[in-house]
Design an enzyme around this catalytic site. Structure first.
Site, PDB file in Angstrom:
ATOM      1  N   GLY A  15       0.822  -1.209   0.000  1.00  0.00           N
ATOM      2  CA  GLY A  15       0.000   0.000   0.000  1.00  0.00           C
ATOM      3  C   GLY A  15       0.849   1.248   0.000  1.00  0.00           C
ATOM      4  N   ILE A  20       0.710   6.324   6.231  1.00  0.00           N
ATOM      5  CA  ILE A  20       1.723   5.684   7.077  1.00  0.00           C
ATOM      6  C   ILE A  20       2.807   5.052   6.213  1.00  0.00           C
ATOM      7  CG2 ILE A  20       2.142   3.818   8.754  1.00  0.00           C
ATOM      8  CD1 ILE A  20      -0.697   4.292   9.838  1.00  0.00           C
ATOM      9  N   LEU A  70      -4.622  -6.454  -2.708  1.00  0.00           N
ATOM     10  CA  LEU A  70      -4.931  -7.395  -1.621  1.00  0.00           C
ATOM     11  C   LEU A  70      -6.050  -8.356  -1.977  1.00  0.00           C
ATOM     12  CD1 LEU A  70      -4.763  -5.068   1.518  1.00  0.00           C
ATOM     13  CD2 LEU A  70      -3.064  -6.734   0.771  1.00  0.00           C
ATOM     14  N   ALA A  90      -0.784  -1.810   4.027  1.00  0.00           N
ATOM     15  CA  ALA A  90      -2.022  -1.667   3.246  1.00  0.00           C
ATOM     16  C   ALA A  90      -3.197  -2.298   3.976  1.00  0.00           C
ATOM     17  CB  ALA A  90      -1.860  -2.334   1.881  1.00  0.00           C
ATOM     18  N   LYS A 165     -10.434  -4.775  11.269  1.00  0.00           N
ATOM     19  CA  LYS A 165      -9.055  -4.694  11.769  1.00  0.00           C
ATOM     20  C   LYS A 165      -8.784  -5.792  12.798  1.00  0.00           C
ATOM     21  CE  LYS A 165      -6.549  -1.751  10.662  1.00  0.00           C
ATOM     22  NZ  LYS A 165      -5.680  -1.583   9.465  1.00  0.00           N
ATOM     23  N   SER A 205      -8.040   9.909  10.026  1.00  0.00           N
ATOM     24  CA  SER A 205      -8.017  10.672  11.288  1.00  0.00           C
ATOM     25  C   SER A 205      -7.770  12.154  11.028  1.00  0.00           C
ATOM     26  CB  SER A 205      -6.904  10.153  12.202  1.00  0.00           C
ATOM     27  OG  SER A 205      -7.056   8.779  12.449  1.00  0.00           O
TER      28      SER A 205
END
Length: 345
Positions: A15, A20, A70, A90, A165, A205
């Site tokens: 990813g 990040i 994915l 990712a 998650k 976020s």
């Protein structure tokens, strides 16, 4: 730090265009590693290189790209070939208009297993998986003590994204235990990720900061959260990748104790001068959010969090790996200042 590495080794980052992931690539390159990054669309390569330049790195030939998704087995064997480590960053981002939660759960879980299978078969030393505090804090009775890595989200009471998650991380640990062979796994569970934006790709976020700065938020719901700087999240990924003590461990990443959203707004107003003129640093009644939730799926996922302390501790990462994060305040301001500087509001 006890390491099992020499720095020139090739590291796969999945990813590669994500917020990040780009910061992980920056720090890997700065540490002397070579990096291969997966992209669903190779046309994004120029965007990634542009973000890296914004972060001060001209990657050149030390960074290569490969197309991999994915949701498909294609190209993962080639992606991990000759790599020593994999940072599996990712993950499907939160979908707002899903018909069934499996639209998020299945890609997250199957994607993790694809990467782990390919890594095991290629003789990768260790995979570092980016999970989230969403795999820890949901579905519990209110508690005042900080959550730590021993806690898991109760998926019977979790929104779909947090459930995805949790189930993806659980699937990863089960895979390692049952059929991982010599493959090692470490997991990073970040709080709400802030810090400097390098371009148009950033974590969901950071929309909180954007919506406060643009006046889109009429005020602050009574929601409590921990925050962490993306630079420290990337640093923790590198420590989890290299430190022998990180094998088989999960690590919460937070820049300090949790704060209420109204405090986030006050930080912006106190430090950004007239650039924070549209920020409304006032507490919204819970009923306002409950009414908005009837029309907005994203708001609906926030309702269970109203008035709930969400404090976490990163003592494990600090003590075991020598991790030293920036404060939540610094992370929040870095996000805001970069959005302003890059004209992304």
């Amino acid at each position: 730090m006890d390491t099992n590495s020499n720095t020139d080794e090739l590291v796969l980052v999945t990813g590669g265009a994500g917020f990040i992931a780009v910061h992980c690539i920056l720090q890997l390159l700065n540490a002397g590693h070579r990096v291969r990054a997966t992209l669903r669309d190779l046309n994004r390569e120029a965007v990634v290189r542009s973000m890296l330049r914004e972060g001060g790195v001209e990657a050149g030939e030390r960074l290569t790209f490969i197309q991999a998704d994915l949701s498909s087995d294609a190209h993962w064997k080639e992606a991990v070939k000759d790599c020593a480590y994999v940072l599996h960053v990712a993950s499907p981002t939160p979908k707002l208009n899903f018909k069934h939660e499996d639209e998020m759960i299945i890609p997250a879980r199957e994607g993790v297993l694809r990467v782990l299978r390919a890594s095991r078969d290629a003789g990768i030393k260790r995979v570092v998986l980016t999970s989230a505090i969403g795999a820890i804090v949901y579905g519990h009775p209110k508690q005042t003590t900080p959550y730590d890595e021993t806690v898991w989200t109760d998926t019977t009471h979790a929104p779909a994204y947090q459930k995805s998650k949790t189930l993806a991380e659980r699937a990863a640990w089960e895979f390692i235990e049952r059929e991982g062979g010599k493959l090692e796994l470490s997991v990073v569970n970040p709080a709400a990720v802030m810090g400097p934006v390098l371009g148009p790709d950033y974590s969901h976020s950071i929309y909180l900061i954007k919506n406060l700065l643009t006046g889109k938020m009429a005020g602050c719901p009574k929601i409590n959260s921990c925050f962490v700087d993306v630079r420290d999240v990337a640093d923790l990924h590198l420590r989890a990748m290299l430190d022998l003590k990180a094998k088989g461990e999960r690590f919460i990443a937070t820049g300090g104790e949790s704060i209420w959203l109204v405090e986030v707004a006050k930080i912006l107003k106190a430090h950004l001068g007239n650039k924070a003129d549209k920020v409304k640093a006032m507490q919204l009644p819970n009923t306002v959010l409950r009414i908005a939730a009837l029309k907005d799926p994203m708001v609906k996922s926030m309702v269970p969090l109203l008035g709930t302390p969400m404090n976490l501790t990163s003592a494990k990462a600090i003590e075991l790996l020598g991790w030293s994060p920036r404060s939540s305040k610094e992370a929040i301001l870095a996000a805001a200042e970069s959005l302003i500087r890059l004209n992304l509001l």
